[in-house]
Design a protein around this motif. Structure first.
Motif, PDB file in Angstrom:
ATOM      1  N   SER A 313       0.834  -1.206   0.000  1.00  0.00           N
ATOM      2  CA  SER A 313       0.000   0.000   0.000  1.00  0.00           C
ATOM      3  C   SER A 313       0.866   1.252   0.000  1.00  0.00           C
ATOM      4  CB  SER A 313      -0.935   0.000   1.210  1.00  0.00           C
ATOM      5  OG  SER A 313      -1.839  -1.074   1.155  1.00  0.00           O
ATOM      6  N   TYR A 314       1.974   1.188   0.719  1.00  0.00           N
ATOM      7  CA  TYR A 314       2.898   2.326   0.706  1.00  0.00           C
ATOM      8  C   TYR A 314       3.529   2.494  -0.676  1.00  0.00           C
ATOM      9  CZ  TYR A 314       2.721   3.534   5.648  1.00  0.00           C
ATOM     10  OH  TYR A 314       2.306   3.988   6.881  1.00  0.00           O
ATOM     11  N   LEU A 315       3.840   1.404  -1.333  1.00  0.00           N
ATOM     12  CA  LEU A 315       4.379   1.497  -2.686  1.00  0.00           C
ATOM     13  C   LEU A 315       3.355   2.123  -3.635  1.00  0.00           C
ATOM     14  CD1 LEU A 315       6.231  -1.939  -3.059  1.00  0.00           C
ATOM     15  CD2 LEU A 315       7.141   0.271  -2.286  1.00  0.00           C
ATOM     16  N   THR A 316       2.104   1.755  -3.463  1.00  0.00           N
ATOM     17  CA  THR A 316       1.041   2.370  -4.271  1.00  0.00           C
ATOM     18  C   THR A 316       0.946   3.862  -3.996  1.00  0.00           C
ATOM     19  OG1 THR A 316      -0.229   0.301  -4.269  1.00  0.00           O
ATOM     20  CG2 THR A 316      -1.423   2.316  -4.798  1.00  0.00           C
ATOM     21  N   ALA A 317       1.068   4.253  -2.728  1.00  0.00           N
ATOM     22  CA  ALA A 317       1.037   5.674  -2.379  1.00  0.00           C
ATOM     23  C   ALA A 317       2.208   6.419  -3.006  1.00  0.00           C
ATOM     24  CB  ALA A 317       1.048   5.841  -0.862  1.00  0.00           C
ATOM     25  N   ASN A 337      -4.793   9.140   9.738  1.00  0.00           N
ATOM     26  CA  ASN A 337      -5.930   8.466   9.104  1.00  0.00           C
ATOM     27  C   ASN A 337      -5.615   7.900   7.728  1.00  0.00           C
ATOM     28  OD1 ASN A 337      -6.146  10.806   7.449  1.00  0.00           O
ATOM     29  ND2 ASN A 337      -7.561  11.750   8.906  1.00  0.00           N
ATOM     30  N   ILE A 338      -4.579   8.412   7.038  1.00  0.00           N
ATOM     31  CA  ILE A 338      -4.171   7.780   5.782  1.00  0.00           C
ATOM     32  C   ILE A 338      -3.675   6.363   6.058  1.00  0.00           C
ATOM     33  CG2 ILE A 338      -2.510   7.837   3.897  1.00  0.00           C
ATOM     34  CD1 ILE A 338      -2.634  10.830   3.924  1.00  0.00           C
ATOM     35  N   ILE A 339      -2.907   6.215   7.134  1.00  0.00           N
ATOM     36  CA  ILE A 339      -2.427   4.885   7.518  1.00  0.00           C
ATOM     37  C   ILE A 339      -3.609   3.973   7.832  1.00  0.00           C
ATOM     38  CG2 ILE A 339      -1.075   3.604   9.223  1.00  0.00           C
ATOM     39  CD1 ILE A 339       0.604   6.165   9.567  1.00  0.00           C
ATOM     40  N   PHE A 340      -4.596   4.510   8.529  1.00  0.00           N
ATOM     41  CA  PHE A 340      -5.762   3.710   8.885  1.00  0.00           C
ATOM     42  C   PHE A 340      -6.511   3.273   7.630  1.00  0.00           C
ATOM     43  CE2 PHE A 340     -10.345   3.522   9.693  1.00  0.00           C
ATOM     44  CZ  PHE A 340     -10.385   2.496  10.626  1.00  0.00           C
ATOM     45  N   TYR A 341      -6.674   4.188   6.660  1.00  0.00           N
ATOM     46  CA  TYR A 341      -7.361   3.822   5.424  1.00  0.00           C
ATOM     47  C   TYR A 341      -6.658   2.650   4.747  1.00  0.00           C
ATOM     48  CZ  TYR A 341      -9.322   8.549   5.960  1.00  0.00           C
ATOM     49  OH  TYR A 341      -9.937   9.685   6.442  1.00  0.00           O
ATOM     50  N   MET A 342      -5.336   2.708   4.687  1.00  0.00           N
ATOM     51  CA  MET A 342      -4.581   1.636   4.038  1.00  0.00           C
ATOM     52  C   MET A 342      -4.672   0.341   4.840  1.00  0.00           C
ATOM     53  SD  MET A 342      -1.181   3.533   2.476  1.00  0.00           S
ATOM     54  CE  MET A 342      -0.407   3.680   4.083  1.00  0.00           C
ATOM     55  N   ALA A 343      -4.544   0.449   6.166  1.00  0.00           N
ATOM     56  CA  ALA A 343      -4.585  -0.739   7.009  1.00  0.00           C
ATOM     57  C   ALA A 343      -5.960  -1.395   6.972  1.00  0.00           C
ATOM     58  CB  ALA A 343      -4.210  -0.373   8.441  1.00  0.00           C
ATOM     59  N   ARG A 344      -7.008  -0.593   6.858  1.00  0.00           N
ATOM     60  CA  ARG A 344      -8.351  -1.167   6.849  1.00  0.00           C
ATOM     61  C   ARG A 344      -8.613  -1.944   5.556  1.00  0.00           C
ATOM     62  NH1 ARG A 344     -13.994  -0.491   6.788  1.00  0.00           N
ATOM     63  NH2 ARG A 344     -14.888  -1.023   8.827  1.00  0.00           N
ATOM     64  N   ILE A 345      -7.995  -1.501   4.477  1.00  0.00           N
ATOM     65  CA  ILE A 345      -8.102  -2.266   3.240  1.00  0.00           C
ATOM     66  C   ILE A 345      -7.513  -3.653   3.432  1.00  0.00           C
ATOM     67  CG2 ILE A 345      -7.293  -2.392   0.850  1.00  0.00           C
ATOM     68  CD1 ILE A 345      -7.424   0.645   0.744  1.00  0.00           C
ATOM     69  N   VAL A 346      -6.442  -3.727   4.214  1.00  0.00           N
ATOM     70  CA  VAL A 346      -5.772  -5.005   4.461  1.00  0.00           C
ATOM     71  C   VAL A 346      -6.541  -5.857   5.463  1.00  0.00           C
ATOM     72  CG1 VAL A 346      -3.679  -6.066   5.357  1.00  0.00           C
ATOM     73  CG2 VAL A 346      -3.521  -4.021   3.921  1.00  0.00           C
ATOM     74  N   SER A 347      -6.961  -5.240   6.579  1.00  0.00           N
ATOM     75  CA  SER A 347      -7.533  -6.008   7.691  1.00  0.00           C
ATOM     76  C   SER A 347      -9.049  -5.962   7.773  1.00  0.00           C
ATOM     77  CB  SER A 347      -6.937  -5.506   9.017  1.00  0.00           C
ATOM     78  OG  SER A 347      -5.546  -5.710   9.026  1.00  0.00           O
ATOM     79  N   GLY A 348      -9.688  -5.077   7.019  1.00  0.00           N
ATOM     80  CA  GLY A 348     -11.148  -5.035   6.971  1.00  0.00           C
ATOM     81  C   GLY A 348     -11.778  -4.720   8.309  1.00  0.00           C
ATOM     82  N   ASP A 349     -12.774  -5.548   8.696  1.00  0.00           N
ATOM     83  CA  ASP A 349     -13.568  -5.274   9.895  1.00  0.00           C
ATOM     84  C   ASP A 349     -12.787  -5.445  11.185  1.00  0.00           C
ATOM     85  OD1 ASP A 349     -15.709  -4.726   8.303  1.00  0.00           O
ATOM     86  OD2 ASP A 349     -16.577  -6.745   8.442  1.00  0.00           O
ATOM     87  N   ARG A 350     -11.579  -5.987  11.107  1.00  0.00           N
ATOM     88  CA  ARG A 350     -10.769  -6.099  12.324  1.00  0.00           C
ATOM     89  C   ARG A 350     -10.361  -4.717  12.841  1.00  0.00           C
ATOM     90  NH1 ARG A 350      -5.817  -9.849  11.420  1.00  0.00           N
ATOM     91  NH2 ARG A 350      -5.571  -9.368  13.661  1.00  0.00           N
ATOM     92  N   LEU A 351     -10.451  -3.716  11.979  1.00  0.00           N
ATOM     93  CA  LEU A 351     -10.167  -2.335  12.385  1.00  0.00           C
ATOM     94  C   LEU A 351     -11.440  -1.513  12.193  1.00  0.00           C
ATOM     95  CD1 LEU A 351      -6.634  -1.775  10.804  1.00  0.00           C
ATOM     96  CD2 LEU A 351      -7.177  -2.170  13.210  1.00  0.00           C
TER      97      LEU A 351
END
Length: 449
Positions: A313-317, A337-351
């Motif tokens: 995700s960081y490479l995409t950014a 919140n940018i980090i959260f947006y990327m992490a939520r794509i990875v982990s979904g409802d866990r975040l």
């Protein structure tokens, strides 16, 4: 009962039954009329308060819209600019005129010019004075709205740029290249590795570094508090087997002579920058050179593919920012919140969504509550409270007197710094499966409660 009815009944109390009955019916009718009057009065009171509430919000919206536009102009052109002062005169003048026409119409009626206009309008259109006043308010409000919308159009047309006189620490953009024979090998160019002497003085080093994604072993979140317990800058470090960590940080891309303002961050004042850096640079400058209070939190219950997806995700950014620059926004596009947006794509409802995503200083507490920060990192000891985590992960006491000069030993120095800031912090292993990760996270969240 009215006085008239009372005396009528008093003087006819000895009369025949018909008169008495008539008096009774009159009394009932009067009570019914009185009840109707009370209902009408109640409805009128409710209608009046509704009117006042609506008027209050209209006035508030107009005032806030004017403040927003004036701040946008101020932060773009500066308070001393002629454009800023001209815009202020026009916007404040129009808004004052709208309020005067709506709430103090006598100010207009005393003006000979407005008297003449009102007289002509009344005679030609055959309308009364009240209708003319309403029309006047509508026209003035429309003129203000058109001016404000023109300002919004100008604001939205402001484009971020890549070619400004940037500060040295954000002057270069990070690039990467994937090895054609082995896609796991990523070579990053312009990795920052400055030797910081003070908070403003450093020896510049922009380096090239190759990392192996198959060797990713975990993620750490670092919070650096620089303005009280609610506001913190968030960095993410990726750990690798047999290699030192690599840190990423979303930051404002400051120009020379420019300083950060959280309020200015709402008004397209700063471009967004993504920095890849060694921890001995990007963390040391905050904990030692600037004196911010810095804490490092290892994230638990992640699988290797999740860590890799977050790195991707960081490479995409990097690709997106190099292709088209973007604006930093204090609320919607900041370091947390940018980090959260990327992490939520990875982990979904866990975040799950949470207000603490926008209150960056409380991000560690959020991670603790959702089970991503282990409440029992040492299984044979007592569970850790959030206070214990803050105590154990405080970097500043661990780096007092650290010699950050690179020289010929920059590689060893970088490893030493990364090891030193993790002293006393249990580093969690990667989860073996999704089921195990989710189960452990849920168990950790329950322990945290």
């Amino acid at each position: 009962m009215s006085l008239r009815s009372f005396f009528s009944r008093l003087f006819t109390s000895h009369s025949h039954d018909r008169q008495s009955n008539n008096g009774s019916h009159s009394h009932i009718r009067e009570n019914q009329d009185h009840g109707k009057e009370n209902k009408i009065s109640g409805r009128h009171w409710l209608s009046t308060w509704r009117h006042y509430i609506v008027q209050f919000f209209i006035v508030l919206a107009l005032i806030l819209s004017a403040i927003w536009l004036l701040l946008a102009v101020w932060y773009q052109f500066g308070i001393a600019s002629a454009i800023t002062w001209l815009t202020t005169v026009v916007v404040v003048g129009l808004l004052a005129t709208v309020f005067a026409a709506r709430y103090w119409p006598q100010l207009f009626d005393k003006n000979p010019l407005h008297k003449k206009i009102a007289k002509n309008a009344t005679s030609s259109l055959n309308t009364n004075s009240q209708s003319y006043k309403r029309t006047r308010v509508k026209w003035l409000t429309g003129l203000y709205a058109a001016t404000w919308l023109a300002g919004v159009g100008w604001f939205l047309s402001i484009e971020p740029k890549q070619d400004r006189d940037w500060m040295a620490e954000v002057d270069q953009q990070v690039f990467y290249k994937r090895d054609a024979a082995n896609p796991d090998l990523i070579t990053l160019t312009n990795v920052r590795n400055f030797d910081w002497r003070t908070d403003t003085q450093a020896t510049e080093h922009w380096e090239t570094r190759t990392v192996d994604l198959s060797k990713l072993s975990g993620v750490d979140v670092t919070n650096s508090y620089w303005m009280g317990p609610l506001i913190a800058h968030t960095l993410v470090s990726f750990r690798f087997e047999n290699d030192k960590p690599l840190a990423f940080s979303f930051e404002i891309r400051k120009e020379n002579g420019e300083s950060f303002s959280a309020l200015a961050g709402f008004f397209r004042r700063y471009e967004l920058s993504l920095i890849a850096a060694e921890e001995r640079d990007i963390i040391y400058t905050r904990s030692n050179a600037r004196g911010e209070q810095v804490y490092l939190f290892p994230i638990s219950n992640l699988q290797q593919h999740e860590v890799r997806s977050l790195f991707e995700s960081y490479l995409t950014a990097i690709d997106e920012l190099n292709t088209k620059p973007a604006w930093y926004n204090t609320l919607t596009s900041n370091c947390t919140n940018i980090i959260f947006y990327m992490a939520r794509i990875v982990s979904g409802d866990r975040l799950p969504w949470d207000y603490r995503i926008w209150v960056s200083g409380w991000l560690p507490n959020y991670l603790y509550d959702v089970g991503m920060l282990d409440a029992n990192p040492n299984k044979d000891e007592q569970p850790w409270s959030m206070d214990t985590w803050y105590e154990r992960t405080h970097i500043n006491p661990k780096t007092i007197g650290f010699d950050n000069r690179s020289g010929d030993t920059s590689e060893d120095n970088g490893r030493a710094f990364s090891q030193q800031i993790r002293q006393g912090i249990p580093i969690p292993p990667l989860a073996d499966s999704q089921a195990a990760a989710e189960a452990n996270a849920q168990s950790t969240a329950q322990t945290a409660q």
